[in-house]
Design a protein around this motif. Sequence first.
Motif, mmCIF file in Angstrom:
data_model
loop_
_atom_site.group_PDB
_atom_site.id
_atom_site.type_symbol
_atom_site.label_atom_id
_atom_site.label_comp_id
_atom_site.label_asym_id
_atom_site.label_seq_id
_atom_site.Cartn_x
_atom_site.Cartn_y
_atom_site.Cartn_z
ATOM 1 N N HIS A 60 21.204 36.965 30.129
ATOM 2 C CA HIS A 60 20.568 36.142 31.252
ATOM 3 C C HIS A 60 21.202 35.041 31.599
ATOM 4 O O HIS A 60 21.598 34.510 32.862
ATOM 5 N N ALA A 61 21.884 34.311 30.468
ATOM 6 C CA ALA A 61 22.595 33.110 30.645
ATOM 7 C C ALA A 61 24.044 33.223 31.585
ATOM 8 O O ALA A 61 24.140 32.668 32.490
ATOM 9 N N ALA A 62 24.490 34.525 31.301
ATOM 10 C CA ALA A 62 25.888 34.821 32.206
ATOM 11 C C ALA A 62 25.438 35.291 33.415
ATOM 12 O O ALA A 62 25.848 34.864 34.487
ATOM 13 N N SER A 63 24.237 35.772 33.679
ATOM 14 C CA SER A 63 23.748 35.976 35.087
ATOM 15 C C SER A 63 23.448 34.716 35.867
ATOM 16 O O SER A 63 23.738 34.621 36.959
ATOM 17 N N LEU A 64 22.611 33.835 35.075
ATOM 18 C CA LEU A 64 22.368 32.495 35.712
ATOM 19 C C LEU A 64 23.369 31.928 36.127
ATOM 20 O O LEU A 64 23.525 31.119 37.362
ATOM 21 N N ALA A 65 24.798 31.969 35.256
ATOM 22 C CA ALA A 65 25.911 31.172 35.924
ATOM 23 C C ALA A 65 26.562 31.816 37.033
ATOM 24 O O ALA A 65 27.099 31.080 37.820
ATOM 25 N N GLN B 89 15.243 41.340 39.921
ATOM 26 C CA GLN B 89 15.944 40.603 39.551
ATOM 27 C C GLN B 89 15.959 39.149 38.855
ATOM 28 O O GLN B 89 16.754 38.674 38.280
ATOM 29 N N HIS B 90 14.583 38.736 39.325
ATOM 30 C CA HIS B 90 14.219 37.464 39.035
ATOM 31 C C HIS B 90 14.114 37.343 37.529
ATOM 32 O O HIS B 90 14.390 36.384 36.661
ATOM 33 N N GLY B 91 13.680 38.675 36.714
ATOM 34 C CA GLY B 91 13.399 38.777 35.571
ATOM 35 C C GLY B 91 14.630 38.948 34.528
ATOM 36 O O GLY B 91 14.407 38.709 33.267
ATOM 37 N N VAL C 226 24.813 40.873 42.689
ATOM 38 C CA VAL C 226 25.368 42.023 42.024
ATOM 39 C C VAL C 226 25.039 41.691 40.458
ATOM 40 O O VAL C 226 25.636 40.886 40.087
ATOM 41 N N GLY C 227 24.586 42.674 39.866
ATOM 42 C CA GLY C 227 24.551 42.501 38.243
ATOM 43 C C GLY C 227 24.110 44.013 37.706
ATOM 44 O O GLY C 227 23.838 44.910 38.415
ATOM 45 N N PRO C 228 24.367 44.085 36.467
ATOM 46 C CA PRO C 228 23.840 45.352 35.771
ATOM 47 C C PRO C 228 22.588 45.597 35.965
ATOM 48 O O PRO C 228 21.457 44.880 35.952
ATOM 49 N N GLY C 229 22.138 46.909 36.055
ATOM 50 C CA GLY C 229 20.832 47.491 36.027
ATOM 51 C C GLY C 229 20.216 47.487 37.733
ATOM 52 O O GLY C 229 19.125 48.216 37.717
ATOM 53 N N PHE C 230 20.824 47.203 38.612
ATOM 54 C CA PHE C 230 20.224 47.243 39.819
ATOM 55 C C PHE C 230 21.450 47.834 41.096
ATOM 56 O O PHE C 230 22.341 47.197 41.232
ATOM 57 N N GLY C 231 21.060 48.902 41.343
ATOM 58 C CA GLY C 231 21.496 49.763 42.734
ATOM 59 C C GLY C 231 22.961 49.477 43.016
ATOM 60 O O GLY C 231 23.595 48.842 42.145
ATOM 61 N N PRO C 232 23.210 49.985 44.163
ATOM 62 C CA PRO C 232 24.500 49.888 44.534
ATOM 63 C C PRO C 232 24.836 48.463 44.934
ATOM 64 O O PRO C 232 24.129 47.629 45.146
#
Length: 172
Positions: free
Chosen positions: A48-53, A84-86, A144-150
């Motif tokens: 989550h921290a990496a995604s937020l950055a 993706q908010h989660g 774009v991040g892991p776990g979500f579509g193209p």
Amino acid sequence: MKAADLRANPGLRLSPHFAAVELVAQTEPGVERDQRWAARSVRLTDQHAASLALLAAALESVRAVAGGPLRVTSGYRPHSTGGQHGVGQAADVQADGLSPLELAWRIREAGIPGLRQVIAESTGTGLTGAMARGSGRWVHVAIVGPGFGPTGSAWLESPDAESYAPLRRRPA
């Protein structure tokens, strides 16, 4: 970026204009934000921290095309499952004076890399009126991040925050 770093310092800057607390709780300082931070930050993982950055970096580009500050009205929502908010990959933002459609089109025309989805949204107050605190208008920005579509961006609009359609022609 580690989750422990964020938990220890809510004011930690993830980018020049966005602190951890803004993307986890909300922009406006106060008791409600502090309560959200306390409830949500304990659920942060290193992913989550990496995604937020990464999200903060994308929002810097959105801020530039908006021509000024952004208000984060919703970011990381740990109880939001399936979205993706989660997982810290999306934020809802407002840019005072711009309509959701105008900001969505500016983002689209700028070609900001790393975006998965941009949605001009409203709670029924219209997509062409100016965004402001409490206006019921915002733009959802997801990376774009892991776990979500193209990869690549989906450009949508939602006049009622329930139904979605392709982004229509740019407002005049």
